[in-house]
Each structure stands twice: as C-alpha cells, then as structure tokens.
Design a protein around this motif. Sequence first.
Motif, PDB file in Angstrom:
ATOM      1  N   ASP A   1       0.816  -1.217   0.000  1.00  0.00           N
ATOM      2  CA  ASP A   1       0.000   0.000   0.000  1.00  0.00           C
ATOM      3  C   ASP A   1       0.846   1.262   0.000  1.00  0.00           C
ATOM      4  OD1 ASP A   1       0.987   0.010   2.570  1.00  0.00           O
ATOM      5  OD2 ASP A   1      -0.930  -0.451   3.523  1.00  0.00           O
ATOM      6  N   GLY A   2       2.180   1.121   0.125  1.00  0.00           N
ATOM      7  CA  GLY A   2       3.073   2.260   0.021  1.00  0.00           C
ATOM      8  C   GLY A   2       3.079   3.196   1.206  1.00  0.00           C
ATOM      9  N   LYS A   3       2.553   2.790   2.354  1.00  0.00           N
ATOM     10  CA  LYS A   3       2.532   3.673   3.521  1.00  0.00           C
ATOM     11  C   LYS A   3       3.940   3.884   4.054  1.00  0.00           C
ATOM     12  CE  LYS A   3      -2.187   2.955   5.142  1.00  0.00           C
ATOM     13  NZ  LYS A   3      -3.044   2.623   6.304  1.00  0.00           N
ATOM     14  N   ALA A   4       4.246   5.140   4.401  1.00  0.00           N
ATOM     15  CA  ALA A   4       5.591   5.481   4.841  1.00  0.00           C
ATOM     16  C   ALA A   4       5.915   4.938   6.225  1.00  0.00           C
ATOM     17  CB  ALA A   4       5.778   7.004   4.831  1.00  0.00           C
ATOM     18  N   ASN A   5       4.899   4.657   7.034  1.00  0.00           N
ATOM     19  CA  ASN A   5       5.131   4.171   8.400  1.00  0.00           C
ATOM     20  C   ASN A   5       4.866   2.675   8.521  1.00  0.00           C
ATOM     21  OD1 ASN A   5       2.383   4.349   8.052  1.00  0.00           O
ATOM     22  ND2 ASN A   5       1.971   5.071  10.136  1.00  0.00           N
ATOM     23  N   ARG A   6       4.950   1.953   7.406  1.00  0.00           N
ATOM     24  CA  ARG A   6       4.769   0.511   7.414  1.00  0.00           C
ATOM     25  C   ARG A   6       5.896  -0.133   6.605  1.00  0.00           C
ATOM     26  NH1 ARG A   6       1.511   2.249  10.395  1.00  0.00           N
ATOM     27  NH2 ARG A   6      -0.708   1.741  10.615  1.00  0.00           N
ATOM     28  N   VAL A   7       6.372  -1.296   7.034  1.00  0.00           N
ATOM     29  CA  VAL A   7       7.348  -2.072   6.276  1.00  0.00           C
ATOM     30  C   VAL A   7       6.947  -3.537   6.344  1.00  0.00           C
ATOM     31  CG1 VAL A   7       9.264  -0.480   6.676  1.00  0.00           C
ATOM     32  CG2 VAL A   7       8.889  -2.385   8.255  1.00  0.00           C
ATOM     33  N   GLU A   8       7.436  -4.296   5.370  1.00  0.00           N
ATOM     34  CA  GLU A   8       7.248  -5.743   5.405  1.00  0.00           C
ATOM     35  C   GLU A   8       8.572  -6.392   5.774  1.00  0.00           C
ATOM     36  OE1 GLU A   8       4.644  -8.267   2.713  1.00  0.00           O
ATOM     37  OE2 GLU A   8       6.634  -8.763   1.951  1.00  0.00           O
ATOM     38  N   LEU A   9       8.532  -7.195   6.806  1.00  0.00           N
ATOM     39  CA  LEU A   9       9.711  -7.914   7.278  1.00  0.00           C
ATOM     40  C   LEU A   9       9.651  -9.341   6.751  1.00  0.00           C
ATOM     41  CD1 LEU A   9      12.207  -8.085   9.180  1.00  0.00           C
ATOM     42  CD2 LEU A   9      10.630  -8.790  10.982  1.00  0.00           C
ATOM     43  N   ARG A  10      10.689  -9.743   6.022  1.00  0.00           N
ATOM     44  CA  ARG A  10      10.759 -11.087   5.456  1.00  0.00           C
ATOM     45  C   ARG A  10      11.941 -11.819   6.074  1.00  0.00           C
ATOM     46  NH1 ARG A  10       8.936 -15.686   3.784  1.00  0.00           N
ATOM     47  NH2 ARG A  10       9.797 -16.544   1.891  1.00  0.00           N
ATOM     48  N   VAL A  11      11.689 -12.979   6.694  1.00  0.00           N
ATOM     49  CA  VAL A  11      12.730 -13.755   7.371  1.00  0.00           C
ATOM     50  C   VAL A  11      12.749 -15.158   6.768  1.00  0.00           C
ATOM     51  CG1 VAL A  11      13.582 -14.635   9.570  1.00  0.00           C
ATOM     52  CG2 VAL A  11      12.397 -12.437   9.484  1.00  0.00           C
ATOM     53  N   LEU A  12      13.917 -15.593   6.307  1.00  0.00           N
ATOM     54  CA  LEU A  12      14.082 -16.902   5.687  1.00  0.00           C
ATOM     55  C   LEU A  12      14.657 -17.887   6.697  1.00  0.00           C
ATOM     56  CD1 LEU A  12      15.677 -15.849   2.281  1.00  0.00           C
ATOM     57  CD2 LEU A  12      13.301 -16.446   2.711  1.00  0.00           C
ATOM     58  N   ASP A  13      14.035 -19.043   6.809  1.00  0.00           N
ATOM     59  CA  ASP A  13      14.611 -20.134   7.602  1.00  0.00           C
ATOM     60  C   ASP A  13      15.634 -20.906   6.777  1.00  0.00           C
ATOM     61  OD1 ASP A  13      13.041 -19.470   9.772  1.00  0.00           O
ATOM     62  OD2 ASP A  13      11.390 -20.770   9.142  1.00  0.00           O
TER      63      ASP A  13
END
Length: 588
Positions: A228-240
């Motif tokens: 959604d492009g919100k400046a106060n949001r990020v997606e955290l991706r963690v790989l096992d």
Amino acid sequence: MSRNRKMRRHARAMRRNGLQPVVVIDGDERLPDLAVIVLGRVLWRYRSELAPLNLAVALVVGAAVLRLEHPGWWPFLLGAGTAVASALVAVGERVGLARRAERLYAAAVAFSCGAWTAAAVALGPLRTPLPALLVGGGLVLSVPWWTHRRRRARVRVDRQLAAWPDIARAIGLPGSAVQSATADVWGWRARVALARGQTLTDATGKVPALESALGTFRGAVRVTPTRDGKANRVELRVLDTDPHADAIAWPGPSVASITEPIDFGPFEDATAARVSFLRRHALIGGVAGSGKSGGINVLMGNLVACPDAVVWAIDLKRGMELQPWAPCIDRLATTPEQARMLLRDAVAVLEARASALAAQGRRVWEPSPDMPALVIVIDEYAELTDDAPDAMPDTDSIARRGRAVAVTLAAATQRPTQKAMGKGAVRSQMDVRISFRVRERKDVDLILGQGMLNAGWHAHTLDAPGKFLINAPDHDTPRRARAYLLTDQTVARTADHYADHRPELDSVSRNAVEQAPVAEEHRTDDSDTVLWDMLTAAPDDGCTVPRLIAATGRSRPWVYQRLRELADTGRVTQVSRGHWRAANNDSP
C-alpha cells in the motif's frame, strides 16, 4: 486517584518488560495474577498444540446441546461433514492447502468430525463406543497436526514475535509493532507498523541487528515497502532456509501466447516472478557471470513456445549466445551489416503495420498466429552501439513507436550507460528492468531506474548467479528472485521441439520486408552455396526453413526467394510445409 493511576501505569510498564507486578494494599501482598488468568495465558500460548483437544471438547459440548434440542438433525450433520470433506479435496488449494496430502488430511478430519457428531446427536455423546472413538480417533488424527512443519513454523513465529517489543528496543526501533504475520514454505513475513518518525530507511539500516536479534543466518532478513506504500509501514521477510541456494531447473515454457506473463523464476516466497512482454520493451543488465545469459535463455525458451510471436535476434558475438536457438529464430544477425538490415526491416514492419491499422481505424495490433507480434532480442547491446552506430536511429524509432504495433525490444547489456545505449531514447523507453548482480552501487540506478538504490533495490548484494531483481509495472517492490537454469541439452531439445511450429510474419509485415531495398553486394555466392549444400544433404523429410536461415545467415524472405527460384527450375522440391530438399544432385 492520581496515585492509583500511577500504580496502574507502573504495573503495565512492568508487564511490557516481562515482569510481574506485586500489589501491596494495607501491608498485605496480593498474588500477581489470579489462577484463571495464568491458566488462560498458558492455554493461549499453547493454543496450537491444544487445538485437537479444544476441537474434541467443542464436539462433545455441541453434540450434547443438539441431542437435547434437535436430535433429528443428525442426517444434516452427516451430510455437512461429507460436503465439507469433498470441498476440501476439490478446492482446498484456494484456502492455503497447497499439497494434496494436506487436503486429504483436512478432508479426513472434517468427515470424521461430521460423522462422530451425527452419531452423538442420534445416540448421545456418552453412548458406547463413541467416547472411545473420540479419544482414539482424536489421538490418531492429532499426530499429523502436531508434526506438520507449517504449524510448527507458525508456533515458532508467534513466539518470536511475542518478544518483538524487546527486539525493537534492542535494535533501535522502539515503539514499532507487528500487525500481522504469516508463515510459508521458506520462512515467514510480518507487517510492521513503525513508530512516529521512523522510516523505511531506518528499518533497512537495522537489518544486520535484526538478523542477530532473531538468530538467523546472514542475509536471511529482508525489509521492503508494503504494497500500500505507507511510509510508516514495512514488510519484514525472514528466511529459515535459502530457496535460492541451489540452481533451479527450468520446468518448461510457462506461456502459450505472448499475451501471457512469462515466469522467469521463483521469488523467495516460492511465488513466480511473472512479467508481461507484450507492448513492453525490456532491459536486462548485470556483470559477466551474474546469470544474465541464463535470463535470456528463459526468455527465449518461452518466446519460442508462443505461436503468436516471431523472434528476431542480434548477437554480435558471432552468435555464441543465441545460435543454439537458431532453428526457432526467424532472423539471426551475427554481423554488424546483418544487424543494420534487421533493424531497418523492423522499422519497415512497424511503419507498415501502423499504416494498416490507420486504414482499418484501429489503434493497436492484437497478436495472433496469423498476425504475430515481433520480438527483437539483442544480446550485448553495447557491441551493437560500437560496431553499428548508424543503426541506433532505428532502435530509437522502434523503442518510441513499436508498442502499439507489437514490435518489442529486449536488450541485454552489462552496463546500460547513456553511451552504451546509443545516446537515444532507448533506455528511457524500457518498461521492464531486470537486474542481475552489478559490481558498483551506482549501476543499480543505471539498470533499474534513477533512485532505485536509495529505495532498497540493492542488486550489488546479489550473491549467486541467476539471482535478480525485477522492476516492472506489476513489480514495484525489491523482491529477490532466481532465474531458472537451462542446460545446453535443454536449449537444444526445446529448440528442436518448436522449430517446426514457429509462425511466419503476416502478409503486411512480410511485404514490407520484401519491398525494402537489399544491397546487391551482400548477396554473395557463399550463401547460395551453403543453401544448396543444406538442401542436397537434407534427409527424405527435408530441411526446415529455420535451419536454412541459420545456416545461410540470411533473412526468411531471402531464403524463400531463393527456394522459389530453385523450385521454378525443378532443382528443389517442397516435401511438406516448411520442409525442402534438393530434387536431384545437380548443382544450380
């Protein structure tokens, strides 16, 4: 009242820090929490492990209530259980049950619950042998649930995220909070709400600290913008585990038409990196050894499977990269002069198509087997700029005017500088940007577009051949992918399979090419000799036109013109559509 509020705030602060507040009233100490609260927390923490027990209790209570209120409902319950089980087998993939074993297990649980509940409503939940069936069957059906990797992964993720407040303070992002999290095949991802004043750049700079706090391996954490492009949001991706640790074999063409998006390889979440090339020019960049040629092979392997796309190609390294695809390439230019002729003819095609569309009152060329799109693949575009600079105006014209008439460029080069791209509008017209590993940080902006490096597109950190980032209208976040690997044997087998099924240019385009002036000095006897040698050595079922084109290095119209001349004199015969051989052994 003010003192009580301070005590409550202090107690909440202690709980956030993992401490249990002790309340003192009139000199007596009260227990930190009631036993029911402690029990509730335990049940919530281990809710996944206790899910089978909770389901069994719910079945007993529900059956007891229905036995008292609606004992005649048992046929409907049995039917509902059967219907749900059938639906899970048929369409369970749509609700996240990707594997067949998962769908069968879910269907078995649904049917068993429905059958037991129906029997309990009809006979009573305590009637023998229903309690024993519930306990025994529940234990048997619980084992797959307890051992399932996705459930265990979800539990591990929940427990890690429960400690997020402490992690956030430790890495320098205090006040951030996890809004949601999901586990998948390779690891997990979470949507994180940043505290006031924190940005994506702040979160990206904390990646090494995040890897340490979460206990992952190096390079396992990705921080990207949310969709959604919100400046106060990020997606955290963690790989096992790293899904791109090893090369991934090409599964075969992913398209049956140029109108469909091409699958270049999987992202780190195992979803396909699909991108459409219809009416989109493409730029593929990366240093030597980064896997750029592998990406071109994936593109070629899908293009040759499209019955509504004609492929022309330019490879000024004497065809070293694209020659294996020659049986499926309508025209392959391996010299600067051939490249000039090919690009000149491509401009003639787009102008003829534009005139035909205008006469019909149409605005776009819709590809079909009878009216195919034209895709021009150029390997090492910088070589073309150096060896055939007078052809640059034609590439510039194709880049600016080719979309509507379905004439598309796909250019590959190591560093697409303004000089390498011919100082024209070609680079700015590239809608699809694919970047394999680059040597310098500034090259990220050259390939993917200005400002992409600061936005988190770190192509200089790609650590294995074939890994790439893709920037396209439908891919606007920096997600790592790895291109499929095509071995030489796979390329040869694919080219042979589709060689006899390639489309020809439509009559409008073919006439435009045939009417274009051809310099006589380039019609040498060598090409005629090679053509005749191929025809005389052809087997009984003949030699295909693509092979004749590849052997002579000439265009399809040139080859067909020579074949017609030889056929008129009785020296060659057409065995079948696209297959020719010599009628006798006389030299022409």
